[in-house]
Design a protein around this motif. Structure first.
Motif, PDB file in Angstrom:
ATOM      1  N   PHE A 167       1.046  -1.241  -0.164  1.00  0.00           N
ATOM      2  CA  PHE A 167      -0.031   0.517   0.049  1.00  0.00           C
ATOM      3  C   PHE A 167       0.777   1.149   0.196  1.00  0.00           C
ATOM      4  CE2 PHE A 167      -2.600  -3.776   2.196  1.00  0.00           C
ATOM      5  CZ  PHE A 167      -3.354  -3.310   1.153  1.00  0.00           C
ATOM      6  N   HIS A 168       2.356   1.232   0.151  1.00  0.00           N
ATOM      7  CA  HIS A 168       2.958   2.496   0.072  1.00  0.00           C
ATOM      8  C   HIS A 168       2.958   2.818  -1.765  1.00  0.00           C
ATOM      9  CE1 HIS A 168       4.407   0.148   3.088  1.00  0.00           C
ATOM     10  NE2 HIS A 168       4.784   1.345   3.875  1.00  0.00           N
ATOM     11  N   LEU A 198      -2.010  -3.066   9.684  1.00  0.00           N
ATOM     12  CA  LEU A 198      -1.434  -2.064   9.783  1.00  0.00           C
ATOM     13  C   LEU A 198      -2.022  -1.352  11.386  1.00  0.00           C
ATOM     14  CD1 LEU A 198      -1.899  -0.916   6.373  1.00  0.00           C
ATOM     15  CD2 LEU A 198       0.190  -1.665   7.137  1.00  0.00           C
ATOM     16  N   SER A 199      -3.553  -1.806  10.867  1.00  0.00           N
ATOM     17  CA  SER A 199      -4.115  -0.405  12.309  1.00  0.00           C
ATOM     18  C   SER A 199      -3.380  -0.730  13.840  1.00  0.00           C
ATOM     19  CB  SER A 199      -5.256  -0.513  12.107  1.00  0.00           C
ATOM     20  OG  SER A 199      -6.270  -0.312  12.549  1.00  0.00           O
ATOM     21  N   LEU A 210       2.802   2.462  17.835  1.00  0.00           N
ATOM     22  CA  LEU A 210       3.779   3.542  17.708  1.00  0.00           C
ATOM     23  C   LEU A 210       2.776   4.581  18.251  1.00  0.00           C
ATOM     24  CD1 LEU A 210       4.321   2.480  13.803  1.00  0.00           C
ATOM     25  CD2 LEU A 210       5.761   1.777  15.830  1.00  0.00           C
ATOM     26  N   SER A 211       1.897   4.378  18.332  1.00  0.00           N
ATOM     27  CA  SER A 211       1.040   5.437  19.073  1.00  0.00           C
ATOM     28  C   SER A 211       1.194   6.239  19.945  1.00  0.00           C
ATOM     29  CB  SER A 211      -0.713   5.930  17.763  1.00  0.00           C
ATOM     30  OG  SER A 211      -0.876   5.343  18.483  1.00  0.00           O
ATOM     31  N   HIS A 235      -0.453  -2.256  14.181  1.00  0.00           N
ATOM     32  CA  HIS A 235       0.956  -1.588  14.237  1.00  0.00           C
ATOM     33  C   HIS A 235       0.636   0.041  14.174  1.00  0.00           C
ATOM     34  CE1 HIS A 235       4.999  -0.983  12.273  1.00  0.00           C
ATOM     35  NE2 HIS A 235       5.258  -0.983  13.587  1.00  0.00           N
ATOM     36  N   ILE A 236      -0.038   0.797  14.241  1.00  0.00           N
ATOM     37  CA  ILE A 236      -0.425   1.965  14.290  1.00  0.00           C
ATOM     38  C   ILE A 236      -0.329   2.441  16.409  1.00  0.00           C
ATOM     39  CG2 ILE A 236      -1.843   4.148  14.194  1.00  0.00           C
ATOM     40  CD1 ILE A 236      -1.878   3.527  11.658  1.00  0.00           C
ATOM     41  N   ASP A 237      -1.670   1.570  16.924  1.00  0.00           N
ATOM     42  CA  ASP A 237      -1.835   1.755  18.272  1.00  0.00           C
ATOM     43  C   ASP A 237      -0.569   1.434  18.830  1.00  0.00           C
ATOM     44  OD1 ASP A 237      -4.560   1.694  16.814  1.00  0.00           O
ATOM     45  OD2 ASP A 237      -4.926  -0.416  17.949  1.00  0.00           O
ATOM     46  N   ILE A 250      -6.668  -8.733   1.922  1.00  0.00           N
ATOM     47  CA  ILE A 250      -6.454  -7.359   2.113  1.00  0.00           C
ATOM     48  C   ILE A 250      -6.875  -6.726   3.994  1.00  0.00           C
ATOM     49  CG2 ILE A 250      -7.526  -5.024   1.338  1.00  0.00           C
ATOM     50  CD1 ILE A 250      -6.823  -5.503  -1.255  1.00  0.00           C
ATOM     51  N   SER A 251      -8.572  -6.585   4.319  1.00  0.00           N
ATOM     52  CA  SER A 251      -8.400  -6.409   5.204  1.00  0.00           C
ATOM     53  C   SER A 251      -7.766  -6.668   6.518  1.00  0.00           C
ATOM     54  CB  SER A 251     -10.042  -6.806   6.096  1.00  0.00           C
ATOM     55  OG  SER A 251     -10.620  -6.644   4.656  1.00  0.00           O
ATOM     56  N   ALA A 254      -4.375  -4.897   6.503  1.00  0.00           N
ATOM     57  CA  ALA A 254      -5.130  -3.461   7.331  1.00  0.00           C
ATOM     58  C   ALA A 254      -5.080  -3.427   8.331  1.00  0.00           C
ATOM     59  CB  ALA A 254      -6.076  -2.659   6.487  1.00  0.00           C
ATOM     60  N   ALA A 255      -5.729  -4.629   9.054  1.00  0.00           N
ATOM     61  CA  ALA A 255      -5.756  -5.133  10.574  1.00  0.00           C
ATOM     62  C   ALA A 255      -4.966  -4.902  11.074  1.00  0.00           C
ATOM     63  CB  ALA A 255      -6.502  -6.092  11.040  1.00  0.00           C
TER      64      ALA A 255
END
Lengths: 220, 220
Positions: A86-87, A140-141, A147-148, A143-145, A133-134, A137-138
């Motif tokens: 997705f980059h 990635l989500s 990293l944030s 990972h954001i959780d 794909i979902s 995305a999950a």
DNA sequence: ATAATTCTGTTGCATAAGCAACAAATTATA
DNA sequence: TATAATTTGTTGCTTATGCAACAGAATTAT
């Protein structure tokens, strides 16, 4: 960082017989590659999906400096292609055969359009693709959780808690090395080690080798 | 943090006439909600897609403390549903009408299965859905690219560079406030302000209000 | 078995970044 | 237009974290 498509198989729920039918419908024939050979380079506009039928391969990013990182490890049944990456820029990304392998390429558009021969399996295929794909995305989500969070301690505990709830247990095994973990949570490894030591001393966690145990509730 | 489905429309490329046909095929009839009304609560297993036909709505997360955050803003043509929300837990997430609005619900499974009446538009619909999900994933990926930098300075410049390349210009407008930016890059706002000041002083950027200009190459 | 490579564990040092607290400017709302 | 609410800009203090550098353990390759 390794980002595996582990969630579901593209052809799960589709028999080998129907798989063959679909492939002829897609006009896709397998190609052979020997270990070390370059299977393809990623291009942003390309709209084909690759499937590893036998063997192993890796998706590699090569930097201008010449150094390389493995983005993904592909094994039998794995799929790859720019649509799953997705980059924005696909510069320097290529797929390399890690062993002798056979690969199929399917036009992305053909997957989307329904075909008359095997329509009932086709909708299964589309559902599988969605779940792949979902699932990505999950991840990635997730990972954001992690990293944030602001501090190393919080990032670690967020990561551990996710792993724990995935395992339905306060005990679980790290899926990668501590160095890779530092990479995943984007912090300095030595600083992470220091923080792990503290968390141990304060009785929050226990960790030997890759086995982690959460000992008491961590209130963020 | 607001996470808009801006990329593409679910029904782009489908005429109003065919849209109607599909809806009857999906056995979906519009429902009316008045401003402030709760349209639905997110549940992890639910597999329906919602479409805002008229009016506006918001996807809201309500915490145990009672405080709320807007996760998404929905307007005419927006879609919502747990399938587009990739986090593990959907606890406390609900969709609230921001104005009087009409909403359609479609069973996710029905979208996947091909229907005989409007098959040709159906594949368009599926392609649109794919591009929506891929686009969401791309946004997540972009967010990770920013968050995976170690310092505030690097995070800021990574973010600015992405915006710049999206705009094909060294000048661009921030899509949200500086406070929200601090939130997005997950750092303390005051520390971010300090860093922005430094970057200005060192001649890397110029920023007044929400207008940002990149002045010289930033070598990370 | 030996060599080479990667991974783990540790430390001192400098500083980046979090936190708290404030005032001024800007925007939203009544 | 007045008032409230949010956003911006700033600073002092403290400490968490990045960096560099090292040695030993554990893998992996030869």
């Amino acid at each position: 960082m390794i980002n595996t498509v582990s969630c579901s198989h593209m052809f799960s729920g589709i028999s080998e017989e129907n798989y063959g039918k679909m492939m002829s419908c897609f006009k896709s024939s397998p190609k052979k590659y020997s270990a070390g050979e370059t299977i393809c380079f990623y291009e942003s506009k390309k709209r084909t999906v690759g499937i590893i039928e036998t063997g192993r391969a890796v998706v590699v990013k090569t930097f201008y400096s010449g150094s390389q990182t493995i983005l993904e490890q592909l094994s039998e049944g794995s799929i790859f292609g720019e649509v799953f990456y997705f980059h924005a820029n696909t510069d320097g990304i290529s797929v390399i055969a890690a062993s002798n392998c056979t690969v199929r390429f399917i036009d992305y558009g053909k997957i989307m359009k329904s075909c008359h021969n095997a329509c009932e399996h086709h909708s299964q295929l589309i559902e599988n693709l969605f779940s792949i794909i979902s699932c990505k995305a999950a991840e990635l989500s997730e990972h954001i959780d992690v990293l944030s969070h602001r501090t190393i301690r919080e990032k670690l505990m967020a990561y551990f808690q996710i792993q724990s709830s995935k395992n339905n247990s306060t005990q679980f095994k790290l899926p990668f090395s501590l160095s890779a973990l530092a990479d995943y949570i984007s912090v300095d490894r030595s600083a992470m080690m220091r923080e792990i030591k503290k968390l141990k001393e304060e009785g929050y966690i226990d960790i030997k080798q890759k086995e982690v145990t959460l000992l008491k509730e961590y209130i963020q």
